[in-house]
Scaffold this motif. Structure first.
Motif, PDB file in Angstrom:
ATOM      1  N   THR A  76      25.106  -8.503  20.960  1.00 41.20           N
ATOM      2  CA  THR A  76      25.381  -9.342  19.795  1.00 41.20           C
ATOM      3  C   THR A  76      25.177  -8.499  18.544  1.00 41.20           C
ATOM      4  O   THR A  76      24.100  -7.930  18.340  1.00 41.20           O
ATOM      5  CB  THR A  76      24.454 -10.571  19.766  1.00 41.20           C
ATOM      6  OG1 THR A  76      24.714 -11.374  20.919  1.00 41.20           O
ATOM      7  CG2 THR A  76      24.674 -11.398  18.514  1.00 41.20           C
ATOM      8  N   LEU A 152      16.942 -17.317   6.773  1.00 41.38           N
ATOM      9  CA  LEU A 152      15.987 -17.367   7.886  1.00 41.38           C
ATOM     10  C   LEU A 152      15.243 -18.693   7.902  1.00 41.38           C
ATOM     11  O   LEU A 152      15.014 -19.284   8.965  1.00 41.38           O
ATOM     12  CB  LEU A 152      15.007 -16.207   7.780  1.00 41.38           C
ATOM     13  CG  LEU A 152      15.573 -14.809   8.056  1.00 41.38           C
ATOM     14  CD1 LEU A 152      14.525 -13.750   7.756  1.00 41.38           C
ATOM     15  CD2 LEU A 152      16.059 -14.680   9.491  1.00 41.38           C
ATOM     16  N   ARG A 155      16.717 -21.544   9.664  1.00 40.04           N
ATOM     17  CA  ARG A 155      16.800 -21.384  11.119  1.00 40.04           C
ATOM     18  C   ARG A 155      18.042 -20.590  11.542  1.00 40.04           C
ATOM     19  O   ARG A 155      18.733 -20.942  12.495  1.00 40.04           O
ATOM     20  CB  ARG A 155      16.769 -22.747  11.805  1.00 40.04           C
ATOM     21  CG  ARG A 155      15.522 -23.559  11.487  1.00 40.04           C
ATOM     22  CD  ARG A 155      15.486 -24.909  12.189  1.00 40.04           C
ATOM     23  NE  ARG A 155      16.605 -25.754  11.778  1.00 40.04           N
ATOM     24  CZ  ARG A 155      17.593 -26.113  12.588  1.00 40.04           C
ATOM     25  NH1 ARG A 155      17.609 -25.725  13.850  1.00 40.04           N
ATOM     26  NH2 ARG A 155      18.562 -26.886  12.145  1.00 40.04           N
ATOM     27  N   TYR A 157      18.443 -17.812  13.164  1.00 42.87           N
ATOM     28  CA  TYR A 157      18.486 -17.315  14.535  1.00 42.87           C
ATOM     29  C   TYR A 157      18.144 -18.379  15.573  1.00 42.87           C
ATOM     30  O   TYR A 157      18.083 -18.090  16.762  1.00 42.87           O
ATOM     31  CB  TYR A 157      17.568 -16.106  14.677  1.00 42.87           C
ATOM     32  CG  TYR A 157      18.021 -14.922  13.843  1.00 42.87           C
ATOM     33  CD1 TYR A 157      19.380 -14.660  13.649  1.00 42.87           C
ATOM     34  CD2 TYR A 157      17.114 -14.078  13.231  1.00 42.87           C
ATOM     35  CE1 TYR A 157      19.810 -13.603  12.876  1.00 42.87           C
ATOM     36  CE2 TYR A 157      17.531 -13.001  12.458  1.00 42.87           C
ATOM     37  CZ  TYR A 157      18.886 -12.774  12.287  1.00 42.87           C
ATOM     38  OH  TYR A 157      19.309 -11.720  11.520  1.00 42.87           O
ATOM     39  N   GLU A 158      17.965 -19.602  15.125  1.00 44.73           N
ATOM     40  CA  GLU A 158      17.886 -20.723  16.057  1.00 44.73           C
ATOM     41  C   GLU A 158      19.245 -21.416  16.165  1.00 44.73           C
ATOM     42  O   GLU A 158      19.650 -21.861  17.240  1.00 44.73           O
ATOM     43  CB  GLU A 158      16.836 -21.722  15.587  1.00 44.73           C
ATOM     44  CG  GLU A 158      15.410 -21.153  15.535  1.00 44.73           C
ATOM     45  CD  GLU A 158      14.456 -22.101  14.861  1.00 44.73           C
ATOM     46  OE1 GLU A 158      14.572 -23.320  15.091  1.00 44.73           O
ATOM     47  OE2 GLU A 158      13.602 -21.623  14.080  1.00 44.73           O
ATOM     48  N   PRO A 161      23.435 -17.058  17.270  1.00 44.03           N
ATOM     49  CA  PRO A 161      22.892 -16.038  18.168  1.00 44.03           C
ATOM     50  C   PRO A 161      22.041 -15.004  17.435  1.00 44.03           C
ATOM     51  O   PRO A 161      22.404 -14.535  16.347  1.00 44.03           O
ATOM     52  CB  PRO A 161      24.158 -15.389  18.759  1.00 44.03           C
ATOM     53  CG  PRO A 161      25.217 -16.442  18.652  1.00 44.03           C
ATOM     54  CD  PRO A 161      24.918 -17.181  17.390  1.00 44.03           C
ATOM     55  N   ARG A 162      20.922 -14.645  18.062  1.00 47.03           N
ATOM     56  CA  ARG A 162      20.062 -13.608  17.507  1.00 47.03           C
ATOM     57  C   ARG A 162      20.668 -12.245  17.838  1.00 47.03           C
ATOM     58  O   ARG A 162      20.966 -11.948  18.997  1.00 47.03           O
ATOM     59  CB  ARG A 162      18.656 -13.717  18.110  1.00 47.03           C
ATOM     60  CG  ARG A 162      17.636 -12.735  17.524  1.00 47.03           C
ATOM     61  CD  ARG A 162      16.257 -12.977  18.127  1.00 47.03           C
ATOM     62  NE  ARG A 162      15.293 -12.011  17.628  1.00 47.03           N
ATOM     63  CZ  ARG A 162      14.625 -12.127  16.489  1.00 47.03           C
ATOM     64  NH1 ARG A 162      14.821 -13.200  15.728  1.00 47.03           N
ATOM     65  NH2 ARG A 162      13.767 -11.211  16.099  1.00 47.03           N
ATOM     66  N   ASP A 164      21.385  -8.198  18.469  1.00 48.78           N
ATOM     67  CA  ASP A 164      20.737  -7.017  19.036  1.00 48.78           C
ATOM     68  C   ASP A 164      20.713  -5.872  18.027  1.00 48.78           C
ATOM     69  O   ASP A 164      19.880  -4.973  18.118  1.00 48.78           O
ATOM     70  CB  ASP A 164      21.484  -6.562  20.300  1.00 48.78           C
ATOM     71  CG  ASP A 164      21.436  -7.607  21.391  1.00 48.78           C
ATOM     72  OD1 ASP A 164      20.325  -7.981  21.800  1.00 48.78           O
ATOM     73  OD2 ASP A 164      22.518  -8.071  21.822  1.00 48.78           O
ATOM     74  N   GLU A 347      14.076  -9.559  11.004  1.00 48.36           N
ATOM     75  CA  GLU A 347      12.730 -10.027  11.314  1.00 48.36           C
ATOM     76  C   GLU A 347      12.408  -9.800  12.788  1.00 48.36           C
ATOM     77  O   GLU A 347      13.252  -9.959  13.666  1.00 48.36           O
ATOM     78  CB  GLU A 347      12.573 -11.510  10.967  1.00 48.36           C
ATOM     79  CG  GLU A 347      13.357 -12.469  11.836  1.00 48.36           C
ATOM     80  CD  GLU A 347      12.895 -13.900  11.680  1.00 48.36           C
ATOM     81  OE1 GLU A 347      12.022 -14.165  10.860  1.00 48.36           O
ATOM     82  OE2 GLU A 347      13.419 -14.759  12.419  1.00 48.36           O
ATOM     83  N   LEU A 350      14.162  -6.054  14.579  1.00 48.85           N
ATOM     84  CA  LEU A 350      15.523  -5.790  15.076  1.00 48.85           C
ATOM     85  C   LEU A 350      16.050  -4.487  14.479  1.00 48.85           C
ATOM     86  O   LEU A 350      15.866  -4.213  13.293  1.00 48.85           O
ATOM     87  CB  LEU A 350      16.449  -6.947  14.693  1.00 48.85           C
ATOM     88  CG  LEU A 350      16.135  -8.312  15.308  1.00 48.85           C
ATOM     89  CD1 LEU A 350      17.032  -9.379  14.690  1.00 48.85           C
ATOM     90  CD2 LEU A 350      16.321  -8.264  16.822  1.00 48.85           C
TER      91      LEU A 350
END
Length: 413
Positions: A76, A152, A155, A157-158, A161-162, A164, A347, A350
């Motif tokens: 991702t 952030l 939310r 990354y909730e 998709p978080r 890579d 955060e 990453l």
């Protein structure tokens, strides 16, 4: 041998709709919007992402935009562009100059959005060449340092998709056609400090009955100039700027307070803390020496983190840029004193790569006085200047940098 990522990137960007992208850039430049007011800009970006097939949400963190393109198994990758303009009166004389008085895209964020939109289109059209997930982010309020944190807090990354890996770039002065990477520290931390000097006001004809905060503030400003020159080791990089001083209302009134606004630029937490301590000590000491009725108010305010590229990630992106653009186009200038809030999107540690794209028009660069690169850089308009005007020739290359960077991080077939 050319890597698969470079080869596919060149294929996907061989027929970019350059005139349409240039017109997008001109449109965004004409309609700049200040931090957290980027409604029109966000709407333009969101509309393009939806049309390209991205699952798109707007209003993230206020005016942020997020587009997601899921394309099978694989990494991702997040691509980010900031969208906000500055409270600057444009003086470029461009036919597409800002139509909003006192507001200008003086830092290139209009170009960043154009690059992102072009890259999102190209990667969506070429989705049969790669697999993984793309997360495309139009971030608000970079200039005030609020945007990434607000996304952030909403939310990010909730709901999405978080990643890579995260990728971003910035237009800077320099002869168009260079790509600056540093596999480590590339941008500095920034810290704002506000100081209120409390005096005792009175009539200008009777200064002996007052404690003049203007004079005290002047001593503070002068003494602050010794923080970097006498308290920071020569091997360290640091800047202290007094950006604003305010006091008084009339010629013959000694005011009861004076206000100072400072900005610190540092490249280590230890130096930052030492400078903050020095500012406190100097302000308190000068106020005590002047006999101020109470200690100064000192507020450590907004800050930007250091931008520190993941070395392996940045070297991988720099390598593919070298393949795409040719020998001599990628350089390592070392860390800059400017600051960014992009690292907040990373955060939890990453990995990310953040690089610069030089954008000074050829005629402006050629006319600049100076015998070497540094002297010429001092002579051409820089970011935040009312004369800052990136060359339209950078539109297509800036799309290619993002496309090739993304492909170097996705699974390429």
């Amino acid at each position: 041998m050319t890597s698969a990522a470079a080869r596919v990137a060149l294929d996907l960007t061989a027929d970019l709709p350059v005139p349409a992208l240039e017109e997008l850039y001109r449109d965004l430049h004409r309609h700049p919007e200040l931090s957290l007011r980027e409604n029109r800009t966000a709407g333009v970006l969101a509309g393009r992402l939806r049309k390209a097939g991205y699952d798109t949400a707007d209003g993230v963190g206020g005016t942020g935009v997020v587009g997601v393109l899921r394309n099978g198994d694989g990494p991702t990758v997040l691509l980010r562009a900031d969208m906000d303009a500055l409270p600057v009166q444009e003086e470029t004389g461009l036919p597409y100059a800002s139509e909003t008085s006192g507001v200008m895209h003086a830092c290139g964020h209009d170009l960043h959005v154009t690059w992102l939109a072009g890259a999102a289109d190209a990667l969506a059209a070429g989705r049969d060449t790669w697999s993984g997930t793309l997360v495309v982010v139009g971030q608000p309020a970079e200039e005030t340092g609020e945007g990434a944190a607000r996304m952030l807090a909403d939310r990010l990354y909730e709901r999405f998709p978080r990643p890579d890996v995260l990728l971003a770039q910035h237009a800077v002065p320099g002869p168009a056609g260079l790509y600056a990477h540093s596999p480590g520290l590339i941008m500095s931390a920034s810290t704002d400090i506000d100081i209120v000097v409390h005096g005792r006001g009175g009539h200008g004809s009777r200064p002996e009955t007052t404690v003049d905060p203007v004079v005290t503030a002047a001593y503070i400003v002068t003494r602050l100039q010794t923080v970097v020159s006498r308290e920071i080791a020569a091997r360290e990089s640091a800047v202290l700027t007094v950006g604003r001083i305010e006091a008084g209302s009339r010629h013959n009134i000694i005011p009861s307070e004076a206000r100072l606004a400072l900005n610190l630029r540092t490249q280590s937490e230890e130096v930052r803390e030492r400078m903050i301590a020095a500012v406190r000590r100097i302000a308190v000491g000068e106020c005590a020496a002047a006999g101020c009725p109470r200690e100064p108010g000192i507020t450590v305010g907004g800050s930007f983190p250091m931008t520190v590229n993941d070395p392996d990630t940045d070297r991988r992106i720099a390598a593919v840029h070298g393949e795409v653009f040719g020998a001599g186009t990628v350089l390592d200038p070392g860390p800059a004193m400017g600051s960014e809030d992009f690292p907040r999107l990373a955060e939890g540690g990453l990995p990310y790569s953040y690089w610069f794209v030089t954008s000074t028009p050829a005629d402006v660069w050629s006319a600049a006085s100076g015998d070497d690169l540094l002297e010429r850089l001092m002579a051409v308009p820089s970011n935040h200047s009312p004369h800052f005007a990136p060359d339209l020739s950078t539109v297509a290359p800036g799309v290619r940098t993002l496309v090739s960077g993304a492909l170097a991080s996705l699974s390429v077939e």
